[in-house]
Design a protein around this motif. Structure first.
Motif, PDB file in Angstrom:
ATOM      1  N   MET A 161       0.804  -1.219   0.000  1.00  0.00           N
ATOM      2  CA  MET A 161       0.000   0.000   0.000  1.00  0.00           C
ATOM      3  C   MET A 161       0.837   1.269   0.000  1.00  0.00           C
ATOM      4  N   ARG A 162       2.136   1.153   0.140  1.00  0.00           N
ATOM      5  CA  ARG A 162       2.971   2.353   0.184  1.00  0.00           C
ATOM      6  C   ARG A 162       3.126   2.956  -1.207  1.00  0.00           C
ATOM      7  N   GLY A 163       3.233   4.263  -1.264  1.00  0.00           N
ATOM      8  CA  GLY A 163       3.403   4.938  -2.545  1.00  0.00           C
ATOM      9  C   GLY A 163       3.130   6.417  -2.414  1.00  0.00           C
ATOM     10  N   GLY A 164       3.101   7.108  -3.541  1.00  0.00           N
ATOM     11  CA  GLY A 164       2.930   8.548  -3.495  1.00  0.00           C
ATOM     12  C   GLY A 164       2.080   9.090  -4.607  1.00  0.00           C
ATOM     13  N   GLY A 165       1.133   8.331  -5.098  1.00  0.00           N
ATOM     14  CA  GLY A 165       0.318   8.791  -6.212  1.00  0.00           C
ATOM     15  C   GLY A 165      -0.816   9.702  -5.768  1.00  0.00           C
ATOM     16  N   THR A 166      -1.645  10.079  -6.710  1.00  0.00           N
ATOM     17  CA  THR A 166      -2.771  10.962  -6.439  1.00  0.00           C
ATOM     18  C   THR A 166      -4.068  10.192  -6.249  1.00  0.00           C
ATOM     19  N   SER A 167      -4.021   8.874  -6.284  1.00  0.00           N
ATOM     20  CA  SER A 167      -5.215   8.076  -6.040  1.00  0.00           C
ATOM     21  C   SER A 167      -4.826   6.705  -5.513  1.00  0.00           C
ATOM     22  N   VAL A 168      -5.757   6.108  -4.794  1.00  0.00           N
ATOM     23  CA  VAL A 168      -5.629   4.721  -4.354  1.00  0.00           C
ATOM     24  C   VAL A 168      -6.742   3.926  -5.024  1.00  0.00           C
ATOM     25  N   VAL A 169      -6.370   2.892  -5.755  1.00  0.00           N
ATOM     26  CA  VAL A 169      -7.349   2.053  -6.438  1.00  0.00           C
ATOM     27  C   VAL A 169      -7.127   0.609  -6.003  1.00  0.00           C
ATOM     28  N   LEU A 170      -8.132   0.027  -5.384  1.00  0.00           N
ATOM     29  CA  LEU A 170      -8.089  -1.374  -4.966  1.00  0.00           C
ATOM     30  C   LEU A 170      -9.228  -2.100  -5.661  1.00  0.00           C
ATOM     31  N   ASP A 171      -8.913  -3.205  -6.330  1.00  0.00           N
ATOM     32  CA  ASP A 171      -9.887  -3.848  -7.207  1.00  0.00           C
ATOM     33  C   ASP A 171     -10.167  -5.268  -6.744  1.00  0.00           C
ATOM     34  N   ASN A 172     -11.469  -5.570  -6.502  1.00  0.00           N
ATOM     35  CA  ASN A 172     -11.898  -6.933  -6.195  1.00  0.00           C
ATOM     36  C   ASN A 172     -11.201  -7.533  -4.972  1.00  0.00           C
ATOM     37  N   LEU A 173     -11.191  -6.803  -3.864  1.00  0.00           N
ATOM     38  CA  LEU A 173     -10.617  -7.344  -2.633  1.00  0.00           C
ATOM     39  C   LEU A 173     -11.554  -8.408  -2.062  1.00  0.00           C
ATOM     40  N   PRO A 174     -11.085  -9.628  -1.827  1.00  0.00           N
ATOM     41  CA  PRO A 174     -11.940 -10.640  -1.215  1.00  0.00           C
ATOM     42  C   PRO A 174     -12.400 -10.185   0.171  1.00  0.00           C
TER      43      PRO A 174
END
Length: 476
Positions: A161-174
């Motif tokens: 989850m670490r990073g420095g972007g302008t959005s967080v996108v999480l897809d299809n988390l069980p």
């Protein structure tokens, strides 16, 4: 390790550390999450049970929630924080879904369940989905309301989850039902049951300490500030917007398995999930009567010849009766200023410079039925109409549900409806509705670091071949 190989690895590691240092400096503080969407079907088989022949029930959307795809619900307006250094993330979303079923002779429902305001919290590689729940117990009928129940555990599958972007996108988390979630779910499922996967996209803003203040941010409409002092009885509109979703089941048809289509918004139209906003209202308001024109176009396209364009929205209210017109272009019918729906808007008056109509029930006209190619007969209930027009420059229009920026990957929250059991039972095996392992991409602007890390990994892959499997998400 050979000397040449060890030296090359050292150089790559130094480059990797050099790339990490400025990122750590830039994101030393938690940043604000503002705007975004969460797509979640709760549990597809539960939806089918509620609306099926046994429960004979239905569901209603609350708080601006919308439907998406075949069986997903879209929650909006993310707010929270994100720390790019540690990967800690927390975002609360708005909207809810109210399920009812098993109607009794008295008119009450034995099944009565509302889930709303989901919050996703991620810390230390694990995630939890919290929701507000109001439920009626199956056996006693006792109604319980609980806030922010830890309803489901979320599997991140090793995603960093670490990073420095302008959005967080999480897809299809069980998602797996927790013990507290099972209790709040009125006992329809046991702890450990697999729920529908969760997808989300949230915008991340710079930390306040590094933000540059701009004098222009104080006024939302600086170009209209000269009109702020005008009296509220001025008949000319300063601004205005119409919010209308057309019809929920039509949107579901467009994006569902039959049409497999979508919609596009142009000319300033905005997507609020459950409604489309047509802004830029211009016209007049006088003695409870309104005439206004708005900007924006929505175009629905899909298979089987679906192509419907709605533009040039206009609204008139006269003697308490409202009509919404639009320019229609389709394969079935085209025309300018077609009266699509009528609604009631009695006793309109300005309050603090603002005239509003909130979710007025709307019915399809005969001309509107032609515009939809006969899909719905005249008199069909369409989505309600909301409008707001400002008579002064200081009157602020109601906020539209904030879906955030378009995600870099399209969330897919509706699994294939292959669950064989239409009725939820305590013996649910926990197998997800589609039975497949989800994909878990995280969009966090870290391309350069991934390239460097990938190069280093290739050099030492023989010594670390067994570790990659640990990042594969488990099918619950």
């Amino acid at each position: 390790m050979p000397t040449r190989l060890r030296a090359l690895v050292t150089v790559l590691c130094a480059a990797l550390l050099g790339a990490l240092v400025p990122a750590t400096t830039a994101h030393a503080e938690s940043r604000t999450v503002q705007g975004g969407r969460l797509d979640w079907g709760i549990k597809t088989s539960f939806q089918r049970y509620v609306t099926g022949p046994v429960a004979q029930g239905s569901y209603a959307l609350t708080g601006g929630a919308a439907t998406v795809g075949g069986s997903g619900f879209r929650f909006h307006s993310a707010t929270g924080t994100y720390d790019g250094d540690t990967g800690a993330f927390r975002a609360a979303f708005s909207g809810g879904v109210h399920f009812v079923g098993h109607r009794t002779d008295s008119g009450a429902h034995q099944l009565d369940l509302t889930l709303s305001n989901p919050t996703v919290s991620v810390s230390g590689g694990s995630g939890t989905l919290y929701v507000d729940i109001t439920s009626k117990a199956k056996d006693t009928g006792a109604v319980t309301t609980s806030r922010q129940v830890p309803f489901a555990s979320l599997s991140l599958g090793g995603v960093d989850m670490r990073g420095g972007g302008t959005s967080v996108v999480l897809d299809n988390l069980p998602a797996t039902l927790t013990a507290q979630g099972a209790t709040s779910f009125a006992g329809y499922y046991t702890a450990g049951t697999a729920l529908d996967p969760v997808s989300l996209s949230a915008d991340v803003r710079q930390a306040r300490s590094t933000a540059t203040k701009s004098p222009a941010t104080k006024s939302p409409r600086p170009t209209k500030s000269e009109k702020a002092g005008k009296a509220a009885n001025n008949t000319a509109l300063v601004d205005g917007a119409v919010d209308w979703g057309v019809r929920r089941t039509f949107r579901e048809y467009v994006t569902g398995e039959i049409a497999r289509g979508s919609w596009t918004l142009t000319s300033g139209a905005l997507d609020g999930g459950a409604v489309f906003r047509f802004p830029g209202g211009q016209g007049t308001f006088e003695h409870g009567d309104l005439t206004a024109a708005f900007r924006g176009t929505v175009r629905f396209t899909g298979r089987h010849g679906l192509d419907l364009r709605i533009a040039g929205v206009r609204v008139t209210v006269e003697d308490g009766k409202g009509t919404l017109y639009a320019d229609i272009t389709s394969s079935e019918h085209s025309g300018r200023k077609v009266p699509l729906v009528t609604f009631t808007a009695r006793n309109l008056e300005a309050k603090n410079g603002l005239v509003t109509v909130t979710e007025a029930p709307a019915k399809l006209t005969a001309r509107g039925a032609q515009a939809f190619g006969g899909m719905y007969p005249a008199g069909t209930a369409m989505d309600p109409v909301s409008l707001a027009v400002a008579l002064t420059g200081t009157a602020a229009l109601p906020a539209l549900p904030d879906l955030g920026s378009a995600p870099t990957t399209t969330p897919t929250a509706s699994p294939s409806p292959s669950d064989a059991s239409p009725e939820p039972v305590a013996q649910d095996t926990g197998t997800d509705d589609d039975g497949t392992s989800p994909v878990l991409p995280l969009s966090l602007a870290a391309g350069t670091l991934l390239v460097l890390a990938g190069a280093a990994a290739l050099l030492v892959r023989r010594r670390r071949a067994g570790k990659d499997a640990a990042d594969t998400p488990q099918d619950h």
